[in-house]
Design an enzyme around this catalytic site. Sequence first.
Site, short mmCIF file in Angstrom:
data_model
loop_
_atom_site.label_atom_id
_atom_site.label_comp_id
_atom_site.label_asym_id
_atom_site.label_seq_id
_atom_site.Cartn_x
_atom_site.Cartn_y
_atom_site.Cartn_z
N SER A 244 0.86 -1.18 0.00
CA SER A 244 0.00 0.00 0.00
C SER A 244 0.89 1.23 0.00
O SER A 244 2.04 1.18 0.45
CB SER A 244 -0.88 0.01 1.25
OG SER A 244 -1.44 1.28 1.49
N TYR B 54 0.80 0.20 10.65
CA TYR B 54 0.31 -0.23 9.35
C TYR B 54 1.37 0.03 8.28
O TYR B 54 1.63 -0.83 7.42
CB TYR B 54 -0.99 0.51 9.02
CG TYR B 54 -1.57 0.16 7.66
CD1 TYR B 54 -2.07 -1.11 7.40
CD2 TYR B 54 -1.61 1.11 6.64
CE1 TYR B 54 -2.61 -1.43 6.16
CE2 TYR B 54 -2.15 0.80 5.40
CZ TYR B 54 -2.64 -0.47 5.16
OH TYR B 54 -3.17 -0.78 3.93
#
Length: 320
Positions: A159, A184
Site C-alpha cells: 500500500s 500499518y
Amino acid sequence: MSTTAQHKIGSGFGAGSTADEVLAGIDLTGRLAIVTGGYSGLGLETTRALTRAGARVVVPARRPAVAHAALAGLDDVEVDELDLGDLESVRGFAERFLASGRAVDFVIDSAAIMACPETRVGPGWEAQFATNHLGHFALVNRLWPALEPGGARVVSVSSRGHHASGIRWDDVQWQHGYDKWEAYGQAKTANALFARHLDRLGRGAGVRAFSLHPGGILTPLQRHLPRAEMVERGWIDEQGNPLNPEGFKTPEQGAATQLWAATSPRLDGMGGVYLEDCDIAEPAPADGERVGVKDWASDPEQAARLWTLSTELTGVNAFA
C-alpha cells in the site's frame, strides 16, 4: 537474470483500468490461484475476475462460513480455513493443500488489517505486522513446494501506506508506544520487502514476486476506523458517502493491479518491483508526495535483513 528496473514500462493500463480489462484475452483455464482475503473487498473482486478468466481459486479464510456466503454462486472456488495471525493455522492450511498434490500458478496475498487498536497475537506480536507480513511469509514459504517452477508468481499486496514507516528495527513489535498508522506503514513496507527478497531467491526456479499499491478504495479494510476519523480525513461525509469519489477507485479498479501483477505477459522475466496503477511504479519523489515506492521498501539489504528476522520469528524458511 538482471534486476528489474523500478520504472514504468508503459503497460497501456492506468488508474481507471478494471480487473476484467487487464485480464482481457488472457485464458486462465487449468490455472490455480490462492487468494488470501479472497472473499472480501479487493480479494473478492480478484476471485471473481480470476474465475471469469477460467482459473480455479482457493480462498483461505479466517471465517469460512462468511467466505462461503460471499462466494456463493461462483464456480471453481473452494474455501479452507486459515488464520494468518496463528502460525499453526498457517501450517495446517499449507499441509492440507500440499497433500492435494496440486501445483499453484498464483499466490495473491490480499488479506490485511489496517490501523487497528493495539492488538497482540501469537507470542505477543503486534497484530498488523504479524497478520499482514509474518502470516503471509510463513504461508508462501510452506507452499513453496507447490509453486509451479518456471511460471508461478507471488503477489504481495502492499500500500502507499508504506510511506508512513520503514521497518523499525529497534522495536518491530511496538513494545514502546503504539501508533496504529505507523504500524500499518511498517507492515506494508514489510510486504514490499518480502516480495523483493522472495523474487531474488525464487527467480532461479522461474518463480517471480511483485508488490503493489492497489489504490485508495473504500472496502471492509476500513472496519477498524471510527466514522469520525474518516470524516476528519476527508474520505466520507457524516452520512458515510465518499466526499471525493474521483479520489477513490472502485473495487473492480482496485483489484486490477494485483491481477495485472499475477498474469500480465508484459511482466514475464521481471520481478521484485513495486507496482501501482497497473504499471511498475517510479521511486518515490523527494518532495514527500505519497506516490511511488520509498527507498526503505525497495532496498535489497533491508529485504534480506527482514527475511532473516522473519525466519527467526516464524521458524520457517523454504530456502534454508
